[in-house]
Structure formats: structure tokens, C-alpha cells
Scaffold this motif. Sequence first.
Motif, mmCIF file in Angstrom:
data_model
loop_
_atom_site.group_PDB
_atom_site.id
_atom_site.type_symbol
_atom_site.label_atom_id
_atom_site.label_comp_id
_atom_site.label_asym_id
_atom_site.label_seq_id
_atom_site.Cartn_x
_atom_site.Cartn_y
_atom_site.Cartn_z
ATOM 1 N N LEU A 11 0.867 -1.175 0.000
ATOM 2 C CA LEU A 11 0.000 0.000 0.000
ATOM 3 C C LEU A 11 0.904 1.225 0.000
ATOM 4 O O LEU A 11 1.754 1.379 0.877
ATOM 5 C CB LEU A 11 -0.890 -0.062 1.250
ATOM 6 N N LEU A 12 0.726 2.048 -1.019
ATOM 7 C CA LEU A 12 1.568 3.240 -1.167
ATOM 8 C C LEU A 12 0.719 4.474 -0.891
ATOM 9 O O LEU A 12 -0.263 4.732 -1.596
ATOM 10 C CB LEU A 12 2.146 3.268 -2.594
ATOM 11 N N ALA A 35 4.883 -7.021 -7.357
ATOM 12 C CA ALA A 35 3.939 -6.708 -6.275
ATOM 13 C C ALA A 35 2.637 -6.131 -6.835
ATOM 14 O O ALA A 35 2.624 -5.537 -7.912
ATOM 15 C CB ALA A 35 4.577 -5.697 -5.317
ATOM 16 N N ALA A 36 1.549 -6.322 -6.077
ATOM 17 C CA ALA A 36 0.302 -5.595 -6.357
ATOM 18 C C ALA A 36 0.394 -4.309 -5.553
ATOM 19 O O ALA A 36 0.622 -4.356 -4.341
ATOM 20 C CB ALA A 36 -0.882 -6.422 -5.915
ATOM 21 N N VAL A 37 0.263 -3.170 -6.216
ATOM 22 C CA VAL A 37 0.453 -1.894 -5.512
ATOM 23 C C VAL A 37 -0.869 -1.127 -5.465
ATOM 24 O O VAL A 37 -1.394 -0.696 -6.488
ATOM 25 C CB VAL A 37 1.547 -1.037 -6.197
ATOM 26 N N ASP A 38 -1.415 -0.990 -4.240
ATOM 27 C CA ASP A 38 -2.589 -0.145 -4.026
ATOM 28 C C ASP A 38 -2.091 1.254 -3.708
ATOM 29 O O ASP A 38 -1.110 1.408 -2.958
ATOM 30 C CB ASP A 38 -3.379 -0.650 -2.806
ATOM 31 N N VAL A 39 -2.745 2.255 -4.251
ATOM 32 C CA VAL A 39 -2.311 3.635 -3.981
ATOM 33 C C VAL A 39 -3.440 4.408 -3.318
ATOM 34 O O VAL A 39 -4.598 4.338 -3.745
ATOM 35 C CB VAL A 39 -1.862 4.335 -5.291
ATOM 36 N N VAL A 40 -3.078 5.131 -2.268
ATOM 37 C CA VAL A 40 -4.020 6.015 -1.588
ATOM 38 C C VAL A 40 -3.349 7.394 -1.530
ATOM 39 O O VAL A 40 -2.161 7.501 -1.235
ATOM 40 C CB VAL A 40 -4.403 5.410 -0.205
ATOM 41 N N ALA A 81 -6.375 -0.976 3.591
ATOM 42 C CA ALA A 81 -5.677 -1.082 4.884
ATOM 43 C C ALA A 81 -5.616 -2.541 5.331
ATOM 44 O O ALA A 81 -4.608 -2.994 5.876
ATOM 45 C CB ALA A 81 -6.399 -0.241 5.933
ATOM 46 N N LYS A 82 -6.709 -3.267 5.080
ATOM 47 C CA LYS A 82 -6.784 -4.653 5.568
ATOM 48 C C LYS A 82 -5.909 -5.602 4.763
ATOM 49 O O LYS A 82 -5.345 -6.541 5.296
ATOM 50 C CB LYS A 82 -8.239 -5.178 5.501
ATOM 51 N N ARG A 83 -5.822 -5.385 3.446
ATOM 52 C CA ARG A 83 -5.120 -6.385 2.638
ATOM 53 C C ARG A 83 -3.625 -6.102 2.476
ATOM 54 O O ARG A 83 -2.895 -6.917 1.916
ATOM 55 C CB ARG A 83 -5.778 -6.548 1.278
ATOM 56 N N ALA A 84 -3.159 -4.971 3.014
ATOM 57 C CA ALA A 84 -1.760 -4.588 2.793
ATOM 58 C C ALA A 84 -0.794 -5.428 3.619
ATOM 59 O O ALA A 84 -1.049 -5.710 4.794
ATOM 60 C CB ALA A 84 -1.566 -3.118 3.160
ATOM 61 N N HIS A 85 0.323 -5.835 2.986
ATOM 62 C CA HIS A 85 1.421 -6.464 3.739
ATOM 63 C C HIS A 85 2.330 -5.399 4.340
ATOM 64 O O HIS A 85 3.088 -5.668 5.274
ATOM 65 C CB HIS A 85 2.246 -7.370 2.816
ATOM 66 N N ILE A 86 2.285 -4.186 3.782
ATOM 67 C CA ILE A 86 3.127 -3.089 4.279
ATOM 68 C C ILE A 86 2.488 -1.786 3.808
ATOM 69 O O ILE A 86 1.851 -1.759 2.749
ATOM 70 C CB ILE A 86 4.570 -3.247 3.729
ATOM 71 N N THR A 112 -6.150 5.625 6.575
ATOM 72 C CA THR A 112 -5.628 4.283 6.280
ATOM 73 C C THR A 112 -4.558 3.912 7.300
ATOM 74 O O THR A 112 -4.509 2.774 7.780
ATOM 75 C CB THR A 112 -5.029 4.255 4.849
ATOM 76 N N ALA A 113 -3.702 4.867 7.636
ATOM 77 C CA ALA A 113 -2.623 4.606 8.605
ATOM 78 C C ALA A 113 -3.195 4.205 9.960
ATOM 79 O O ALA A 113 -2.632 3.358 10.660
ATOM 80 C CB ALA A 113 -1.729 5.840 8.741
ATOM 81 N N LEU A 114 -4.332 4.827 10.310
ATOM 82 C CA LEU A 114 -4.929 4.522 11.611
ATOM 83 C C LEU A 114 -5.532 3.105 11.615
ATOM 84 O O LEU A 114 -5.476 2.405 12.606
ATOM 85 C CB LEU A 114 -6.024 5.561 11.913
ATOM 86 N N ASP A 115 -6.075 2.722 10.497
ATOM 87 C CA ASP A 115 -6.791 1.442 10.431
ATOM 88 C C ASP A 115 -5.874 0.242 10.210
ATOM 89 O O ASP A 115 -6.113 -0.838 10.740
ATOM 90 C CB ASP A 115 -7.821 1.503 9.288
ATOM 91 N N THR A 116 -4.807 0.413 9.427
ATOM 92 C CA THR A 116 -4.029 -0.761 9.038
ATOM 93 C C THR A 116 -3.203 -1.320 10.205
ATOM 94 O O THR A 116 -2.804 -0.578 11.103
ATOM 95 C CB THR A 116 -3.095 -0.440 7.843
ATOM 96 N N ARG A 117 -2.948 -2.610 10.150
ATOM 97 C CA ARG A 117 -2.037 -3.238 11.116
ATOM 98 C C ARG A 117 -0.742 -3.635 10.417
ATOM 99 O O ARG A 117 0.115 -4.304 10.997
ATOM 100 C CB ARG A 117 -2.696 -4.470 11.762
ATOM 101 N N ALA A 118 -0.596 -3.239 9.170
ATOM 102 C CA ALA A 118 0.624 -3.557 8.418
ATOM 103 C C ALA A 118 1.782 -2.696 8.922
ATOM 104 O O ALA A 118 1.557 -1.590 9.416
ATOM 105 C CB ALA A 118 0.388 -3.286 6.931
#
Length: 423
Positions: A11-12, A35-40, A81-86, A112-118
Motif C-alpha cells: 500500500l503506497l 507486487a500488487a500496488v494499491d495507492v491512496v 488497509a486490511k489487505r496490505a502487507h506493508i 488508512t494509517a490509523l486502520d491498518t495493522r501492516a
Amino acid sequence: MIRILKNKTLLLGITGSIAAFKAAGLASQLTQAGAAVDVVMTREATQFVGPLTFESLTHRHVVTDVMALLPDSTIGHVAMAKRAHIFVIAPATAHTIAKIAHGLADDAVSATALDTRAPLVIAPAMETGMWENAVTQENVAKLVARGAVVVEPGIGRLASGASGKGRMADVDDIVDTIRAVLGRGGDLANRKIVVTAGGTQEPIDPVRVIANHSSGKMGFALAEGARDRGARVTLIAGVHSQRVPRGIELVEATSACEMRDAVLREIADADALIMAAAVADFRPAQQAEHKIKKGQAETIALELVRNPDILAKVAERRKKGNKVEDPAISPALAGGARVSGGNGRNLVVIGFAAETNDLLANARAKLEAKNLDLIVANPVPQSFGNDLDQATLIERGGAVTELPPMPKEELAEKILDFVNTLR
Ligand code: C5P
């Protein structure tokens, strides 16, 4: 393809800095690496570079709003946020760093930063005054204390036109950091691996040297691959043309004697030594104090003396060291006793045979003579400086694996797979 990035979802996050244009290069590099790159993006970031740029590079939907939905009607930033490895925020402005440090979530990136656990990686980009301001430093320290990894900004030209610290780190350094963070806890975690790379240089006089064509590509690929699998890596580098990667301890050793000293020192607490360096067999008997003048001579003779064979010295050290006879560790080792580098742990030793002729016979003889666990036989000069290598792996127990031509990164993984089998 880079093994650690393949099939990972990265996640970028992109925030409002001119360095946002460099994030396009980052997204492209990561996508091409597999990699699969999600962008926010924040609204401000979209003023520097449009979301379409990232959609085109990643072939994926880009989220620019906390309320935005993905085509499958899931909430964009939450799904990402949920599917990110980083989660990598590059560039990260002082404002976004402050928001994340304090748990604010009023834009797509901070929410996104608040929600993710990556794991979080941030690459700050801002004016020097903002970076050096105590409040920014406190915010960065807060994030680091919570486990974030910071790719320190560099010194250079800033948006204002002034020069100073605050320029976003190079994309290659950010990619290195992502690879190292993803590789934590990998299959080589808790192991120290020493790799030598490049060619040695033996001085003739203050301006001339005896050198070779080694580019260092193979050794650097091994060091990066080991880092990506969680190992602690010390790279002992001679002369090379590679970028120095992050997440690796670099020791410079120009001559064969310097390299011998560095290797014997570094293996004391190591688990594996991979000698990919092209070490000169001979050096000038004397280094002239002044530049040698050609004068009237048609020929001159250079007296050469033999250099120490580093692997032979390592074999001697292993014989003298704490002998751990344990052929059960690997069937490949039956018949040969493995001995430690001095730390009570087994030291796996791997050498290379670079030959222009009789490749396999020469390689087998070296495996024996240097008491190696594995030798990588490759033909020269074609492998020097080439991105591809065609190698044959010969194990101490006699097993031979002939590999097809492949990128050096892939060959490095095969060699590291072998290291991993010898636990
Ligand atoms: O004997 P040769 O140079 O062909 O052996 C190649 C292997 O030995 C490589 O792994 C190289 O790094 C290592 N080597 C060494 N010390 C030398 C020369 C080569 O350890 N003086």
C-alpha cells in the motif's frame, strides 16, 4: 521479479509534496518487481500528480477520498488497509506525519494509517526548517517508537530552490527498506551471512593497479537476497559498480590481504560465508613509492607474489576451530565434517569457480581443496558484468544441479535455498 515482492500487496500512500512525482517511479518499480500496488492519495498529492498516473502504472484502483468506494462497493481505504502487507508513505509531509503521530484521520492516507495493522514505512519530504523543527522530530520519534521505519531524507535541492536536508530518499533506498521490512522473520532470520563481492585491486604504484572485470553483481544479489530473507548480512566488497544497498553492513576491502583480514574477522560469529569475490591470485612483490616512469625501456618485468587463498585460510580456521562433527545435519555432508567458524555454530562455506575451460572438473577440484559445502561453477568471461548467469551447483556430497541461464537475483535465491537446508 524480486522474490520478496512477488505476490505481496503493498500500500503506497502519497501526500502533498513535489516528491510525489518520484512516487510514480516507486509504484512502477514495485509493480514490475511482481507486487500488487494499491495507492491512496491525499487531495494535495493529486495536485502534484493525478491518480490516473498511478492507475496506469499499477493497473489498480486509486483511492483519494475517505468516502470513496472500490468497484466492488467496499470502502476503499478500509479494504486497502486490511489487505496490505506493508504501508509505505512516500513522500510523507510534516503535516501527515503529525496527523498520524496523533491519530488524526481526516484524509485517505491518515485514515488508512490509523486502520491498518501492516508495518509502516515513511519517507519524509519537506523543507529543512520543517524537518529540523523539534515538533517534527518528536512526531517522527513517536512513530518510530510505535514500530515505524523511517527512510531518512537526504540533502539536496528542495522545492524552495534552497539546498538542505529534507529531500525524499532515493526510490532505490525506499525499495530496499520495503524489502528488508517484508523480509523480517524470513527463513534466514537470526543467521549472520557474510558475502564477498567484486574484484580485488593490487597496487603496482600510487596510480596503477592489477584488477579484474568483476562487477560485483552476483555478490550484491546474494547480499540483498539474504537480507530479504531476514538474515543479518555483512557484505565485504572489493571494487564494484553496484549501488550500495540499505539494510546491509558494508565492509570495504580493496586488496586480497584486506579481504582476507575482513573475512577472518567477520566469520567469527557467522553462520555462512559466500565467497563471490574475484580475488587476485598474485600481487606485485613491491608497491613502487613513485609512479613508474616508462623511460627508454621497451619491456619491463613485474615481479608477482602469491596472494593468500582466503577460502584455504577459512578451511584452516575451521579445522582448528570447535569441531562439530554432525553429518546428520545434511545428508550432503556425510563424509565431511562441518566445523564452526569459532562461535560454536556450523559455518556453511560456499565458493565460486569462474573458469574459461574444463569448468566442472576445475570446480570439483576446488570444492575438495578448499573444503567447501557448495561450489557455484560458472563460465567466464561471459558471466562478468552480465545480468544473467548459467551456473552449475556442486555439493560436497557430490550432488550436481545444472541450472539454466537465469538472472543473478534468481541464482542468488537458489544458493540461499541451499544455505537454508544446512541448519
Ligand atoms: O582458486 P580460485 O580463485 O579459482 O577459486 C575461486 C574461489 O576461491 C572463489 O570463491 C574466490 O572468491 C575464492 N578465492 C579465495 N582466495 C583467493 C582466490 C580465490 O578465497 N586468493
